[in-house]
Design a protein around this motif. Structure first.
Motif, PDB file in Angstrom:
ATOM      1  N   PRO A  22      33.474  -1.982   9.085  1.00  0.00           N
ATOM      2  CA  PRO A  22      34.414  -1.077   9.755  1.00  0.00           C
ATOM      3  C   PRO A  22      35.309  -0.364   8.747  1.00  0.00           C
ATOM      4  O   PRO A  22      35.714  -0.942   7.734  1.00  0.00           O
ATOM      5  CB  PRO A  22      35.222  -2.016  10.659  1.00  0.00           C
ATOM      6  CG  PRO A  22      34.399  -3.257  10.786  1.00  0.00           C
ATOM      7  CD  PRO A  22      33.643  -3.380   9.511  1.00  0.00           C
ATOM      8  N   LEU A  23      35.604   0.883   9.022  1.00  0.00           N
ATOM      9  CA  LEU A  23      36.500   1.671   8.181  1.00  0.00           C
ATOM     10  C   LEU A  23      37.659   2.190   9.016  1.00  0.00           C
ATOM     11  O   LEU A  23      37.498   2.500  10.204  1.00  0.00           O
ATOM     12  CB  LEU A  23      35.756   2.878   7.587  1.00  0.00           C
ATOM     13  CG  LEU A  23      34.702   2.618   6.509  1.00  0.00           C
ATOM     14  CD1 LEU A  23      33.995   3.930   6.172  1.00  0.00           C
ATOM     15  CD2 LEU A  23      35.323   2.015   5.263  1.00  0.00           C
ATOM     16  N   PRO A  24      38.829   2.337   8.393  1.00  0.00           N
ATOM     17  CA  PRO A  24      39.937   2.964   9.114  1.00  0.00           C
ATOM     18  C   PRO A  24      39.708   4.467   9.233  1.00  0.00           C
ATOM     19  O   PRO A  24      38.863   5.036   8.528  1.00  0.00           O
ATOM     20  CB  PRO A  24      41.152   2.651   8.231  1.00  0.00           C
ATOM     21  CG  PRO A  24      40.572   2.529   6.841  1.00  0.00           C
ATOM     22  CD  PRO A  24      39.207   1.904   7.038  1.00  0.00           C
ATOM     23  N   ILE A  25      40.438   5.096  10.118  1.00  0.00           N
ATOM     24  CA  ILE A  25      40.389   6.548  10.225  1.00  0.00           C
ATOM     25  C   ILE A  25      40.821   7.132   8.883  1.00  0.00           C
ATOM     26  O   ILE A  25      41.797   6.673   8.285  1.00  0.00           O
ATOM     27  CB  ILE A  25      41.313   7.041  11.349  1.00  0.00           C
ATOM     28  CG1 ILE A  25      40.844   6.483  12.687  1.00  0.00           C
ATOM     29  CG2 ILE A  25      41.349   8.564  11.395  1.00  0.00           C
ATOM     30  CD1 ILE A  25      39.439   6.850  13.057  1.00  0.00           C
ATOM     31  N   PRO A  26      40.122   8.133   8.356  1.00  0.00           N
ATOM     32  CA  PRO A  26      40.470   8.643   7.021  1.00  0.00           C
ATOM     33  C   PRO A  26      41.827   9.342   6.995  1.00  0.00           C
ATOM     34  O   PRO A  26      42.266   9.925   7.993  1.00  0.00           O
ATOM     35  CB  PRO A  26      39.341   9.638   6.723  1.00  0.00           C
ATOM     36  CG  PRO A  26      38.845  10.070   8.061  1.00  0.00           C
ATOM     37  CD  PRO A  26      38.983   8.864   8.947  1.00  0.00           C
ATOM     38  N   ASP A  27      42.486   9.238   5.855  1.00  0.00           N
ATOM     39  CA  ASP A  27      43.685  10.045   5.633  1.00  0.00           C
ATOM     40  C   ASP A  27      43.279  11.513   5.604  1.00  0.00           C
ATOM     41  O   ASP A  27      42.124  11.848   5.301  1.00  0.00           O
ATOM     42  CB  ASP A  27      44.357   9.660   4.321  1.00  0.00           C
ATOM     43  CG  ASP A  27      44.925   8.247   4.352  1.00  0.00           C
ATOM     44  OD1 ASP A  27      45.344   7.826   5.442  1.00  0.00           O
ATOM     45  OD2 ASP A  27      44.916   7.583   3.307  1.00  0.00           O
ATOM     46  N   PHE A  28      44.223  12.387   5.896  1.00  0.00           N
ATOM     47  CA  PHE A  28      43.933  13.816   5.928  1.00  0.00           C
ATOM     48  C   PHE A  28      44.601  14.483   4.731  1.00  0.00           C
ATOM     49  O   PHE A  28      45.820  14.549   4.641  1.00  0.00           O
ATOM     50  CB  PHE A  28      44.446  14.443   7.233  1.00  0.00           C
ATOM     51  CG  PHE A  28      43.942  15.846   7.460  1.00  0.00           C
ATOM     52  CD1 PHE A  28      42.761  16.075   8.146  1.00  0.00           C
ATOM     53  CD2 PHE A  28      44.637  16.948   6.966  1.00  0.00           C
ATOM     54  CE1 PHE A  28      42.289  17.363   8.362  1.00  0.00           C
ATOM     55  CE2 PHE A  28      44.183  18.243   7.169  1.00  0.00           C
ATOM     56  CZ  PHE A  28      43.003  18.449   7.866  1.00  0.00           C
ATOM     57  N   TRP A  29      43.771  14.969   3.815  1.00  0.00           N
ATOM     58  CA  TRP A  29      44.289  15.664   2.633  1.00  0.00           C
ATOM     59  C   TRP A  29      44.156  17.166   2.861  1.00  0.00           C
ATOM     60  O   TRP A  29      43.066  17.696   2.940  1.00  0.00           O
ATOM     61  CB  TRP A  29      43.496  15.241   1.390  1.00  0.00           C
ATOM     62  CG  TRP A  29      43.882  15.998   0.149  1.00  0.00           C
ATOM     63  CD1 TRP A  29      45.092  16.531  -0.150  1.00  0.00           C
ATOM     64  CD2 TRP A  29      43.026  16.302  -0.967  1.00  0.00           C
ATOM     65  NE1 TRP A  29      45.068  17.151  -1.379  1.00  0.00           N
ATOM     66  CE2 TRP A  29      43.815  17.023  -1.896  1.00  0.00           C
ATOM     67  CE3 TRP A  29      41.697  16.031  -1.266  1.00  0.00           C
ATOM     68  CZ2 TRP A  29      43.287  17.485  -3.107  1.00  0.00           C
ATOM     69  CZ3 TRP A  29      41.172  16.485  -2.457  1.00  0.00           C
ATOM     70  CH2 TRP A  29      41.964  17.198  -3.371  1.00  0.00           C
ATOM     71  N   GLN A  30      45.293  17.824   2.952  1.00  0.00           N
ATOM     72  CA  GLN A  30      45.287  19.275   3.138  1.00  0.00           C
ATOM     73  C   GLN A  30      45.156  19.926   1.761  1.00  0.00           C
ATOM     74  O   GLN A  30      46.116  20.448   1.203  1.00  0.00           O
ATOM     75  CB  GLN A  30      46.571  19.729   3.839  1.00  0.00           C
ATOM     76  CG  GLN A  30      46.553  21.205   4.266  1.00  0.00           C
ATOM     77  CD  GLN A  30      45.452  21.509   5.264  1.00  0.00           C
ATOM     78  OE1 GLN A  30      45.395  20.917   6.334  1.00  0.00           O
ATOM     79  NE2 GLN A  30      44.560  22.423   4.916  1.00  0.00           N
ATOM     80  N   PHE A  31      43.964  19.862   1.227  1.00  0.00           N
ATOM     81  CA  PHE A  31      43.751  20.368  -0.127  1.00  0.00           C
ATOM     82  C   PHE A  31      43.787  21.893  -0.136  1.00  0.00           C
ATOM     83  O   PHE A  31      43.396  22.542   0.846  1.00  0.00           O
ATOM     84  CB  PHE A  31      42.419  19.874  -0.698  1.00  0.00           C
ATOM     85  CG  PHE A  31      41.216  20.210   0.129  1.00  0.00           C
ATOM     86  CD1 PHE A  31      40.574  21.435  -0.010  1.00  0.00           C
ATOM     87  CD2 PHE A  31      40.693  19.301   1.030  1.00  0.00           C
ATOM     88  CE1 PHE A  31      39.453  21.750   0.737  1.00  0.00           C
ATOM     89  CE2 PHE A  31      39.572  19.597   1.785  1.00  0.00           C
ATOM     90  CZ  PHE A  31      38.950  20.823   1.643  1.00  0.00           C
ATOM     91  N   PRO A  32      44.269  22.470  -1.219  1.00  0.00           N
ATOM     92  CA  PRO A  32      44.261  23.936  -1.307  1.00  0.00           C
ATOM     93  C   PRO A  32      42.837  24.455  -1.375  1.00  0.00           C
ATOM     94  O   PRO A  32      41.987  23.884  -2.065  1.00  0.00           O
ATOM     95  CB  PRO A  32      45.022  24.213  -2.606  1.00  0.00           C
ATOM     96  CG  PRO A  32      44.894  22.964  -3.417  1.00  0.00           C
ATOM     97  CD  PRO A  32      44.840  21.839  -2.428  1.00  0.00           C
TER      98      PRO A  32
END
Length: 269
Positions: A43-53
């Motif tokens: 199981p994996l957690p929901i991914p972090d959201f990186w607002q990359f340029p």
């Protein structure tokens, strides 16, 4: 002087004789030291959201799987600032072509020849500049026969070959991506509850290989359960696109959880 060439029958008898002699005189012992392990779902957690340029060249090439997922994902990508170009397979392969959001353009392949594919990519590069992201949506196996699935898989390999320069060049100034999305069962085919085609499994091998060869490109293979609707599928793909963790190479989603694969501690004897 002419040399006598033994017939196939003579060669076959000679091979059998040599094999027999080998088995009689020597014990065949081969140890390649290849460790074999069982795999399991983690199981994996929901991914972090990186607002990359966005990179300077922010054209995203998206293949059309013939479902509303293409429409929904193209819309989300456009809203995120990507210039989206949808690549549609021949109608003899994928018959359905849902309407695209405003501002999203479509390129249609007439056939699967490498020359034609190169020509279409050249048009895209000339019109929109370098391609900074590639997302392949694999059609569900119910929509394609076995021959068509193999043709699509081969085309993705060819696309990777001809996108290598563009994606790696864009990676020098920002995040570039190579993402493949299969529709197995949301559990890498281990669930044994949904009928699927094993051909799509080739996408995982390709994506993980490219990850080794293209150090600067974000590569990820995704397996989405066919039970997930278009809206959910598009949102999950966007979440993976923005995951800051580049160490995870493959993820799967069913209606309940996000998982990846890991090897068991104990090896297979």
């Amino acid at each position: 002087m002419a040399r006598l060439v033994p017939t196939w029958g003579q060669r076959s008898q000679r091979l059998k004789k040599n094999a027999s002699a080998w088995s009689d005189n020597q014990e065949l012992q081969i140890n390649h030291h290849i460790r074999r392990c069982l795999v399991k779902l983690i199981p994996l957690p929901i991914p972090d959201f990186w607002q990359f340029p966005l990179p300077e060249f922010h054209t995203c090439l998206l293949t059309d799987d013939g479902s509303l997922t293409t429409n929904r994902l193209a819309k989300l990508l456009s809203e995120g600032g990507w210039r989206v170009v949808v690549l549609s397979f021949p109608k003899s392969i994928v018959m359905e072509r849902p309407p695209l959001p405003q501002g999203v353009n479509r390129i249609v392949l007439a056939d699967f020849s490498e020359q034609h594919l190169q020509q279409q990519l050249a048009i895209i590069l000339e019109t929109y500049g370098l391609i900074g992201a590639f997302i392949h949506l694999d059609p569900e196996h119910q929509l394609c026969d076995s021959k068509s699935q193999k043709s699509i898989l081969k085309s993705v390999f060819l696309l990777a070959k001809h996108l290598k320069r563009s994606l790696n060049q864009v990676a020098q100034t920002g995040r570039s991506c190579f993402i493949t999305v299969a529709r197995l069962d949301g559990e890498f085919g281990l669930g044994a509850t949904i009928d699927f085609s094993a051909t799509s499994g080739g996408l995982f091998g390709l994506t993980k290989t490219l990850n080794l060869e293209w150090e600067g490109v974000f590569c990820r293979a995704i397996d989405l359960s066919p039970k997930l609707n278009a809206e959910a599928s598009a949102n999950l793909i966007m979440a993976e696109l923005h995951d800051p963790n580049s160490l995870i190479l493959e993820v799967a989603y069913n209606s309940q959880r996000r998982v990846t694969l890991a090897s068991e501690t104990a090896s297979i004897p």
